[in-house]
Design a protein around this motif. Sequence first.
Motif, PDB file in Angstrom:
ATOM      1  N   ALA A 181       0.846  -1.196   0.000  1.00 20.92           N
ATOM      2  CA  ALA A 181       0.000   0.000   0.000  1.00 20.92           C
ATOM      3  C   ALA A 181       0.879   1.242   0.000  1.00 20.92           C
ATOM      4  CB  ALA A 181      -0.917   0.003   1.228  1.00 20.92           C
ATOM      5  N   GLY A 182       0.496   2.223  -0.806  1.00 17.67           N
ATOM      6  CA  GLY A 182       1.245   3.468  -0.892  1.00 17.67           C
ATOM      7  C   GLY A 182       2.237   3.492  -2.046  1.00 17.67           C
ATOM      8  N   GLU A 183       2.460   2.362  -2.712  1.00 17.18           N
ATOM      9  CA  GLU A 183       3.387   2.361  -3.859  1.00 17.18           C
ATOM     10  C   GLU A 183       2.735   3.085  -5.037  1.00 17.18           C
ATOM     11  OE1 GLU A 183       5.352  -0.888  -6.952  1.00 17.18           O
ATOM     12  OE2 GLU A 183       5.119  -1.433  -4.824  1.00 17.18           O
ATOM     13  N   LYS A 184       3.529   3.816  -5.767  1.00 16.96           N
ATOM     14  CA  LYS A 184       2.990   4.581  -6.887  1.00 16.96           C
ATOM     15  C   LYS A 184       2.452   3.624  -7.945  1.00 16.96           C
ATOM     16  CE  LYS A 184       4.184   8.295 -10.117  1.00 16.96           C
ATOM     17  NZ  LYS A 184       3.036   9.114  -9.676  1.00 16.96           N
ATOM     18  N   PHE A 185       1.328   4.001  -8.499  1.00 13.17           N
ATOM     19  CA  PHE A 185       0.688   3.162  -9.500  1.00 13.17           C
ATOM     20  C   PHE A 185       1.545   3.106 -10.766  1.00 13.17           C
ATOM     21  CE2 PHE A 185      -2.179   2.850 -13.173  1.00 13.17           C
ATOM     22  CZ  PHE A 185      -2.770   1.621 -12.917  1.00 13.17           C
ATOM     23  N   ASP A 186       1.788   1.885 -11.265  1.00 11.86           N
ATOM     24  CA  ASP A 186       2.573   1.661 -12.482  1.00 11.86           C
ATOM     25  C   ASP A 186       1.661   1.001 -13.505  1.00 11.86           C
ATOM     26  OD1 ASP A 186       4.353   1.114 -14.491  1.00 11.86           O
ATOM     27  OD2 ASP A 186       5.726  -0.083 -13.281  1.00 11.86           O
ATOM     28  N   PRO A 187       1.264   1.731 -14.559  1.00  6.07           N
ATOM     29  CA  PRO A 187       0.325   1.152 -15.531  1.00  6.07           C
ATOM     30  C   PRO A 187       0.913  -0.032 -16.293  1.00  6.07           C
ATOM     31  CG  PRO A 187       1.189   3.251 -16.328  1.00  6.07           C
ATOM     32  CD  PRO A 187       1.654   3.112 -14.923  1.00  6.07           C
ATOM     33  N   HIS A 188       2.241  -0.186 -16.299  1.00  4.78           N
ATOM     34  CA  HIS A 188       2.860  -1.320 -17.001  1.00  4.78           C
ATOM     35  C   HIS A 188       2.796  -2.619 -16.184  1.00  4.78           C
ATOM     36  CE1 HIS A 188       4.400   1.411 -20.048  1.00  4.78           C
ATOM     37  NE2 HIS A 188       4.898   2.174 -19.092  1.00  4.78           N
ATOM     38  N   ARG A 189       2.664  -2.475 -14.835  1.00  4.21           N
ATOM     39  CA  ARG A 189       2.667  -3.657 -13.984  1.00  4.21           C
ATOM     40  C   ARG A 189       1.374  -3.796 -13.173  1.00  4.21           C
ATOM     41  NH1 ARG A 189       7.934  -5.484 -12.715  1.00  4.21           N
ATOM     42  NH2 ARG A 189       7.311  -5.912 -10.563  1.00  4.21           N
ATOM     43  N   HIS A 190       0.598  -2.732 -13.126  1.00  7.90           N
ATOM     44  CA  HIS A 190      -0.630  -2.739 -12.326  1.00  7.90           C
ATOM     45  C   HIS A 190      -1.835  -2.456 -13.228  1.00  7.90           C
ATOM     46  CE1 HIS A 190       2.286  -1.074  -9.055  1.00  7.90           C
ATOM     47  NE2 HIS A 190       2.422  -2.387  -9.231  1.00  7.90           N
ATOM     48  N   GLN A 191      -2.942  -3.013 -12.799  1.00  9.81           N
ATOM     49  CA  GLN A 191      -4.210  -2.740 -13.471  1.00  9.81           C
ATOM     50  C   GLN A 191      -5.211  -2.247 -12.429  1.00  9.81           C
ATOM     51  OE1 GLN A 191      -5.811  -5.975 -15.720  1.00  9.81           O
ATOM     52  NE2 GLN A 191      -7.748  -4.937 -16.178  1.00  9.81           N
ATOM     53  N   ALA A 192      -5.661  -0.983 -12.598  1.00 11.01           N
ATOM     54  CA  ALA A 192      -6.561  -0.360 -11.613  1.00 11.01           C
ATOM     55  C   ALA A 192      -7.990  -0.853 -11.835  1.00 11.01           C
ATOM     56  CB  ALA A 192      -6.495   1.157 -11.718  1.00 11.01           C
ATOM     57  N   ILE A 193      -8.564  -1.367 -10.755  1.00 16.48           N
ATOM     58  CA  ILE A 193      -9.961  -1.813 -10.812  1.00 16.48           C
ATOM     59  C   ILE A 193     -10.908  -0.662 -10.465  1.00 16.48           C
ATOM     60  CG2 ILE A 193     -11.658  -3.393  -9.809  1.00 16.48           C
ATOM     61  CD1 ILE A 193      -9.613  -4.687 -11.678  1.00 16.48           C
ATOM     62  N   SER A 194     -10.488   0.125  -9.494  1.00 17.46           N
ATOM     63  CA  SER A 194     -11.309   1.264  -9.087  1.00 17.46           C
ATOM     64  C   SER A 194     -10.435   2.267  -8.348  1.00 17.46           C
ATOM     65  CB  SER A 194     -12.471   0.814  -8.181  1.00 17.46           C
ATOM     66  OG  SER A 194     -11.959   0.254  -6.987  1.00 17.46           O
ATOM     67  N   MET A 195     -10.997   3.469  -8.216  1.00 16.49           N
ATOM     68  CA  MET A 195     -10.330   4.515  -7.451  1.00 16.49           C
ATOM     69  C   MET A 195     -11.165   4.764  -6.195  1.00 16.49           C
ATOM     70  SD  MET A 195      -8.981   7.129 -10.416  1.00 16.49           S
ATOM     71  CE  MET A 195      -7.812   7.874  -9.272  1.00 16.49           C
ATOM     72  N   VAL A 196     -10.517   4.736  -5.066  1.00 12.92           N
ATOM     73  CA  VAL A 196     -11.216   4.844  -3.782  1.00 12.92           C
ATOM     74  C   VAL A 196     -10.607   5.985  -2.984  1.00 12.92           C
ATOM     75  CG1 VAL A 196     -11.820   2.397  -3.747  1.00 12.92           C
ATOM     76  CG2 VAL A 196      -9.673   3.168  -2.696  1.00 12.92           C
ATOM     77  N   PRO A 197     -11.421   6.612  -2.151  1.00 15.58           N
ATOM     78  CA  PRO A 197     -10.856   7.644  -1.279  1.00 15.58           C
ATOM     79  C   PRO A 197      -9.972   6.998  -0.217  1.00 15.58           C
ATOM     80  CG  PRO A 197     -13.175   7.285  -0.760  1.00 15.58           C
ATOM     81  CD  PRO A 197     -12.883   6.473  -1.992  1.00 15.58           C
ATOM     82  N   ALA A 198      -8.823   7.631   0.014  1.00 19.09           N
ATOM     83  CA  ALA A 198      -7.872   7.076   0.987  1.00 19.09           C
ATOM     84  C   ALA A 198      -7.016   8.194   1.518  1.00 19.09           C
ATOM     85  CB  ALA A 198      -7.005   6.000   0.347  1.00 19.09           C
ATOM     86  N   GLU A 199      -6.541   8.001   2.760  1.00 16.07           N
ATOM     87  CA  GLU A 199      -5.661   8.965   3.397  1.00 16.07           C
ATOM     88  C   GLU A 199      -4.209   8.718   2.969  1.00 16.07           C
ATOM     89  OE1 GLU A 199      -6.588  11.511   5.153  1.00 16.07           O
ATOM     90  OE2 GLU A 199      -8.703  10.959   4.938  1.00 16.07           O
ATOM     91  N   GLN A 200      -3.959   8.872   1.712  1.00 13.67           N
ATOM     92  CA  GLN A 200      -2.596   8.706   1.161  1.00 13.67           C
ATOM     93  C   GLN A 200      -2.503   9.478  -0.151  1.00 13.67           C
ATOM     94  OE1 GLN A 200      -2.794   4.372   0.988  1.00 13.67           O
ATOM     95  NE2 GLN A 200      -2.860   4.456  -1.264  1.00 13.67           N
ATOM     96  N   GLU A 201      -1.342   9.461  -0.719  1.00  9.17           N
ATOM     97  CA  GLU A 201      -1.112  10.229  -1.934  1.00  9.17           C
ATOM     98  C   GLU A 201      -2.015   9.730  -3.057  1.00  9.17           C
ATOM     99  OE1 GLU A 201       0.769  12.860  -2.402  1.00  9.17           O
ATOM    100  OE2 GLU A 201       1.456  12.893  -0.324  1.00  9.17           O
ATOM    101  N   PRO A 202      -2.496  10.653  -3.872  1.00 12.99           N
ATOM    102  CA  PRO A 202      -3.296  10.220  -5.030  1.00 12.99           C
ATOM    103  C   PRO A 202      -2.470   9.366  -5.990  1.00 12.99           C
ATOM    104  CG  PRO A 202      -3.579  12.577  -4.605  1.00 12.99           C
ATOM    105  CD  PRO A 202      -2.438  12.128  -3.749  1.00 12.99           C
ATOM    106  N   ASN A 203      -3.175   8.509  -6.738  1.00 10.82           N
ATOM    107  CA  ASN A 203      -2.538   7.618  -7.729  1.00 10.82           C
ATOM    108  C   ASN A 203      -1.511   6.680  -7.090  1.00 10.82           C
ATOM    109  OD1 ASN A 203      -4.021   8.748  -9.918  1.00 10.82           O
ATOM    110  ND2 ASN A 203      -2.499  10.390 -10.119  1.00 10.82           N
ATOM    111  N   THR A 204      -1.815   6.236  -5.913  1.00 16.46           N
ATOM    112  CA  THR A 204      -0.994   5.211  -5.265  1.00 16.46           C
ATOM    113  C   THR A 204      -1.871   3.998  -4.979  1.00 16.46           C
ATOM    114  OG1 THR A 204      -1.434   6.165  -3.085  1.00 16.46           O
ATOM    115  CG2 THR A 204       0.581   6.870  -4.226  1.00 16.46           C
ATOM    116  N   VAL A 205      -1.212   2.848  -4.809  1.00 15.02           N
ATOM    117  CA  VAL A 205      -1.928   1.597  -4.596  1.00 15.02           C
ATOM    118  C   VAL A 205      -2.513   1.583  -3.182  1.00 15.02           C
ATOM    119  CG1 VAL A 205      -1.735  -0.909  -4.479  1.00 15.02           C
ATOM    120  CG2 VAL A 205      -0.487   0.367  -6.238  1.00 15.02           C
ATOM    121  N   VAL A 206      -3.801   1.257  -3.124  1.00 15.56           N
ATOM    122  CA  VAL A 206      -4.455   1.141  -1.825  1.00 15.56           C
ATOM    123  C   VAL A 206      -4.470  -0.312  -1.371  1.00 15.56           C
ATOM    124  CG1 VAL A 206      -6.622   1.493  -0.558  1.00 15.56           C
ATOM    125  CG2 VAL A 206      -5.873   3.190  -2.258  1.00 15.56           C
ATOM    126  N   SER A 207      -4.901  -1.217  -2.239  1.00 15.66           N
ATOM    127  CA  SER A 207      -4.944  -2.638  -1.896  1.00 15.66           C
ATOM    128  C   SER A 207      -4.758  -3.468  -3.170  1.00 15.66           C
ATOM    129  CB  SER A 207      -6.262  -3.004  -1.205  1.00 15.66           C
ATOM    130  OG  SER A 207      -7.349  -2.757  -2.102  1.00 15.66           O
TER     131      SER A 207
END
Length: 231
Positions: A181-207
């Motif tokens: 959690a908190g790692e920056k989103f990488d479109p080459h290695r990650h696939q975003a299912i949804s965007m959720v509100p979280a107490e962390q930096e935007p565009n970072t992995v939540v779960s």
Amino acid sequence: MCGVFATLECAREEHNAAVLGFNFLTTFSDMENTQENPTSQNSTPDDEAARQAAEAGAGQQDAEPADGVPGAAAPDAAPAGAEAALAEAQARITELQESFLRAKAETENVRRRAQEDVTKAHKFAIESFAEHLLPVVDSLEAAVAHSSDDLQKVREGVELTLRQLNGALERGRVVAIDPPAGEKFDPHRHQAISMVPAEQEPNTVVSVLQKGFVIAERVLRPALVTVAQPK
């Protein structure tokens, strides 16, 4: 007395006749020598040089071939040299042709071996990986054949089998993608299912909903993740 004088007179006449005959013979001999070798008398240095040149020319003519043509042997030597050069060139051409054929055959053999290696690599590429998976299959078959009501033992068996499977994947250079959690989103290695509100930096992995995998730095499957939405 008269007889003595007569005898002396006869002897004197005979002597004179002998002298005259000798002188005549000497003169005649000199005339013959003059006729035979007219240049021998009163010869000059120019005459002597001309005579030596004539003698040298005669010697050179004697040394020439019988047909009297100077350098008659040269045409015979030239064809012989040309034939030798032609034979050498033909031998060189034959040698180069044989070298070319050998190189061509060797190249064909290398190409055929390389093609066979590629075919074998495609055919048996997963041989090592399949060998690492065999213990996992054995464990699963043992778990299915074992009948036990003890859930703890069943869980332990499943965990052991999972460790074996992960080890086989690692030996096959298959590595899991499990971003924290908190790692920056990488479109080459990650696939975003949804965007959720979280107490962390935007565009970072939540779960992480599903792990991804890479093989030799190539993504087999991206990780399914949720991403923090911008505030």
